[in-house]
Write an enzyme that holds these catalytic residues in place. Structure first.
Site, PDB file in Angstrom:
ATOM      1  N   LYS A  82       0.864  -1.174   0.000  1.00 37.87           N
ATOM      2  CA  LYS A  82       0.000   0.000   0.000  1.00 37.87           C
ATOM      3  C   LYS A  82       0.905   1.230   0.000  1.00 37.87           C
ATOM      4  O   LYS A  82       2.061   1.156   0.423  1.00 37.87           O
ATOM      5  CB  LYS A  82      -0.867  -0.005   1.274  1.00 37.87           C
ATOM      6  CG  LYS A  82      -2.131   0.796   1.172  1.00 37.87           C
ATOM      7  CD  LYS A  82      -3.318  -0.004   0.661  1.00 37.87           C
ATOM      8  CE  LYS A  82      -4.530   0.884   0.522  1.00 37.87           C
ATOM      9  NZ  LYS A  82      -5.737   0.174   0.112  1.00 37.87           N
ATOM     10  N   GLY A 182     -25.857   2.609   2.531  1.00 36.56           N
ATOM     11  CA  GLY A 182     -24.946   3.230   1.569  1.00 36.56           C
ATOM     12  C   GLY A 182     -25.158   2.745   0.148  1.00 36.56           C
ATOM     13  O   GLY A 182     -24.903   1.585  -0.169  1.00 36.56           O
ATOM     14  N   GLY A 184     -23.649   3.970  -2.703  1.00 36.99           N
ATOM     15  CA  GLY A 184     -22.634   4.560  -3.581  1.00 36.99           C
ATOM     16  C   GLY A 184     -22.393   3.617  -4.733  1.00 36.99           C
ATOM     17  O   GLY A 184     -23.278   2.849  -5.128  1.00 36.99           O
ATOM     18  N   VAL A 186     -20.710   0.799  -5.020  1.00 38.29           N
ATOM     19  CA  VAL A 186     -20.902  -0.630  -4.746  1.00 38.29           C
ATOM     20  C   VAL A 186     -22.347  -0.930  -4.342  1.00 38.29           C
ATOM     21  O   VAL A 186     -22.976  -1.853  -4.863  1.00 38.29           O
ATOM     22  CB  VAL A 186     -19.929  -1.116  -3.639  1.00 38.29           C
ATOM     23  CG1 VAL A 186     -20.169  -2.591  -3.345  1.00 38.29           C
ATOM     24  CG2 VAL A 186     -18.486  -0.881  -4.031  1.00 38.29           C
TER      25      VAL A 186
HETATM   26  P1  NAD Z   1     -18.892   5.458  -2.436  1.00 33.97           P
HETATM   27  O1  NAD Z   1     -18.171   6.628  -1.859  1.00 33.97           O
HETATM   28  O2  NAD Z   1     -19.241   5.453  -3.879  1.00 33.97           O
HETATM   29  O3  NAD Z   1     -20.245   5.195  -1.619  1.00 33.97           O
HETATM   30  C1  NAD Z   1     -20.407   5.375  -0.265  1.00 33.97           C
HETATM   31  C2  NAD Z   1     -21.867   5.728  -0.033  1.00 33.97           C
HETATM   32  O4  NAD Z   1     -22.107   5.755   1.355  1.00 33.97           O
HETATM   33  C3  NAD Z   1     -22.263   7.094  -0.586  1.00 33.97           C
HETATM   34  O5  NAD Z   1     -23.468   6.995  -1.306  1.00 33.97           O
HETATM   35  C4  NAD Z   1     -22.422   7.943   0.673  1.00 33.97           C
HETATM   36  O6  NAD Z   1     -23.381   8.979   0.525  1.00 33.97           O
HETATM   37  C5  NAD Z   1     -22.870   6.897   1.660  1.00 33.97           C
HETATM   38  N1  NAD Z   1     -22.634   7.279   3.062  1.00 33.97           N
HETATM   39  C6  NAD Z   1     -21.622   8.003   3.587  1.00 33.97           C
HETATM   40  N2  NAD Z   1     -21.802   8.138   4.910  1.00 33.97           N
HETATM   41  C7  NAD Z   1     -22.916   7.476   5.223  1.00 33.97           C
HETATM   42  C8  NAD Z   1     -23.611   7.244   6.435  1.00 33.97           C
HETATM   43  N3  NAD Z   1     -23.192   7.748   7.586  1.00 33.97           N
HETATM   44  N4  NAD Z   1     -24.736   6.497   6.383  1.00 33.97           N
HETATM   45  C9  NAD Z   1     -25.195   6.000   5.210  1.00 33.97           C
HETATM   46  N5  NAD Z   1     -24.587   6.197   4.033  1.00 33.97           N
HETATM   47  C10 NAD Z   1     -23.469   6.922   4.048  1.00 33.97           C
HETATM   48  O7  NAD Z   1     -18.001   4.190  -2.054  1.00 33.97           O
HETATM   49  P2  NAD Z   1     -18.058   2.746  -2.707  1.00 33.97           P
HETATM   50  O8  NAD Z   1     -17.016   2.644  -3.743  1.00 33.97           O
HETATM   51  O9  NAD Z   1     -19.462   2.376  -3.010  1.00 33.97           O
HETATM   52  O10 NAD Z   1     -17.534   1.853  -1.479  1.00 33.97           O
HETATM   53  C11 NAD Z   1     -18.391   1.568  -0.374  1.00 33.97           C
HETATM   54  C12 NAD Z   1     -17.589   0.843   0.704  1.00 33.97           C
HETATM   55  O11 NAD Z   1     -17.029  -0.356   0.166  1.00 33.97           O
HETATM   56  C13 NAD Z   1     -16.408   1.635   1.241  1.00 33.97           C
HETATM   57  O12 NAD Z   1     -16.238   1.311   2.606  1.00 33.97           O
HETATM   58  C14 NAD Z   1     -15.244   1.098   0.442  1.00 33.97           C
HETATM   59  O13 NAD Z   1     -14.018   1.229   1.147  1.00 33.97           O
HETATM   60  C15 NAD Z   1     -15.628  -0.351   0.297  1.00 33.97           C
HETATM   61  N6  NAD Z   1     -15.030  -1.018  -0.875  1.00 33.97           N
HETATM   62  C16 NAD Z   1     -15.232  -0.527  -2.117  1.00 33.97           C
HETATM   63  C17 NAD Z   1     -14.672  -1.171  -3.217  1.00 33.97           C
HETATM   64  C18 NAD Z   1     -14.910  -0.674  -4.621  1.00 33.97           C
HETATM   65  O14 NAD Z   1     -14.636  -1.413  -5.561  1.00 33.97           O
HETATM   66  N7  NAD Z   1     -15.405   0.530  -4.816  1.00 33.97           N
HETATM   67  C19 NAD Z   1     -13.899  -2.322  -3.034  1.00 33.97           C
HETATM   68  C20 NAD Z   1     -13.726  -2.825  -1.744  1.00 33.97           C
HETATM   69  C21 NAD Z   1     -14.281  -2.149  -0.679  1.00 33.97           C
END
Ligand code: NAD
Length: 354
Positions: A82, A182, A184, A186
């Site tokens: 990392k 959430g 987002g 994913v």
């Molecule tokens: P993202 O930033 O696109 O989505 C996060 C979502 O959570 C957003 O819609 C945001 O508004 C919402 N959010 C923030 N605070 C919140 C709260 N207090 N209550 C409810 N919702 C809230 O991120 P992502 O890429 O969708 O990733 C989501 C999670 O999965 C993260 O923890 C990330 O580390 C993990 N992750 C993502 C990936 C990937 O491929 N993107 C891979 C492994 C792990």
């Protein structure tokens, strides 16, 4: 020589820590290579305005070690690494800063392969790639694997199926009650799969627009965060933040399974996994079920093939089944089982090569 750092890295068994300093670009970064037994170390680069060097080091050591476990359990031929750049992405990011980081990555001759993480974008990866080929997470149009969250979401869906089979003995998701925290990248993708499978989806997002999108597209039933945590669900799926599973939320949870994408879902791993075990709530280890994104970028290294990446993500089902069985046989938590199996693969490779 800093004795403190040697003490620290020998405890965690890190192989190499590289401090990157470039006065002209203003780059201050740390690359941590935890373990390369299974293959070159791969892990994202995080840009964050750390308060001090110590915080940056603690973060990069913790995250790089986590990548060794994640790659190992996903059966990838990759190690854990990392990087952190100590800078504010909102004000300090520049082409020269990113390219300067790329030069340091290049100097490691492939022992560390970088990718996107918090504070970095796909666009930033393109600048890094101007200086090194040891970078993943490039746009499809540029020959890369594109948005990893598509396969991360699919992997969580597949992992949920494994947990349902093991914990509830069911194979259909029709009318299953799933709560997603959430929506987002994913969470939205996961929601699409669950909707197609006929699940009843409840959810909350702090961002009203993100919530409205899934309410309108997939018929998600909106709840407040408090309501979601204490709702009568089969599966609770944290897809936003870490540390959402803690003694307070565990008291309120009525679900049978926790299966979501968020990293570091348990506030305190050992304490909270024991609490969940005593409530008979099956916890699907976060770093296993969310490995779809890593599998996606790993495929970029051999020339990206969408079908192959998707097939490998489907393997998360069998990896989890093995973890669930190992946990049950040894009367340990699913997280402990995942950690032990990940360590075992690395140790078996060490023995094999000697
Ligand atoms: P993202 O930033 O696109 O989505 C996060 C979502 O959570 C957003 O819609 C945001 O508004 C919402 N959010 C923030 N605070 C919140 C709260 N207090 N209550 C409810 N919702 C809230 O991120 P992502 O890429 O969708 O990733 C989501 C999670 O999965 C993260 O923890 C990330 O580390 C993990 N992750 C993502 C990936 C990937 O491929 N993107 C891979 C492994 C792990």
């Amino acid at each position: 020589m800093n004795k403190g750092i040697f003490e620290r890295i020998s405890k965690t068994n890190h192989e190499q820590i590289v401090y990157c300093n470039d006065k002209s670009s203003g780059l201050k970064a740390i690359i941590a290579i935890h373990n390369t037994v299974l293959g070159p170390s791969l892990g994202g680069c995080r840009m964050y305005p750390y308060k001090n060097e110590h915080d940056a080091l603690v973060d990069v050591l913790r995250l790089s070690r986590g990548m060794t476990y994640k790659a190992s359990i996903a059966n990838l031929n990759l190690g854990g690494g990392k990087a952190v750049i100590i800078a504010d992405p909102a004000s300090d990011k520049s082409e020269v800063l990113l390219r300067s980081f790329g030069k340091f990555v290049e100097s490691l001759n492939g022992a560390y392969i970088t990718a996107e993480d918090v504070g970095m974008s796909v666009h930033d990866m393109e600048f890094i790639r101007m200086e090194t080929n040891h970078v993943t997470g490039i746009q499809r149009a540029m020959g890369g694997s594109g948005d990893p969250s598509i396969l991360t979401g699919y992997g969580v869906f597949v992992g949920m199926q494994a947990a349902l089979k093991k914990r509830l003995g069911i194979t259909s998701m029709r009318d299953l009650k799933v709560g997603i925290q959430g929506f987002g990248n994913v969470g939205h993708n996961l929601c699409k799969h669950l909707h197609e499978a006929g699940a009843i989806i409840y959810g909350y997002d702090i961002d009203q627009e993100k919530l409205d999108a899934v309410v309108n597209t997939f018929g998600v039933i909106p709840l407040s965060n408090e309501e979601l945590i204490s709702a009568d669900l089969d599966v609770f799926s944290p897809c936003a933040l870490g540390a959402v599973i803690n003694p307070d939320s565990i008291k309120k949870l009525k679900c049978s399974i926790i299966a979501g994408a968020a990293n570091n879902q348990l506030e305190k791993e050992s304490r909270d996994s024991k609490l969940l075990l005593s409530k008979k709530i099956m916890y699907v280890p976060d770093y296993v079920i969310n490995a779809g994104g890593l599998i996606n970028v790993a495929n970029e290294l051999q020339g990206y093939n969408k079908e192959k990446a998707r097939y490998q993500v489907e393997g998360i089902y069998y990896i989890l089944m093995r973890i669930f069985d190992y946990a049950a046989t040894n009367n340990i938590s699913t997280l402990e089982a995942a950690n032990l199996l990940a360590e075992r693969r690395v140790n078996e490779f060490i023995k094999w090569h000697h």
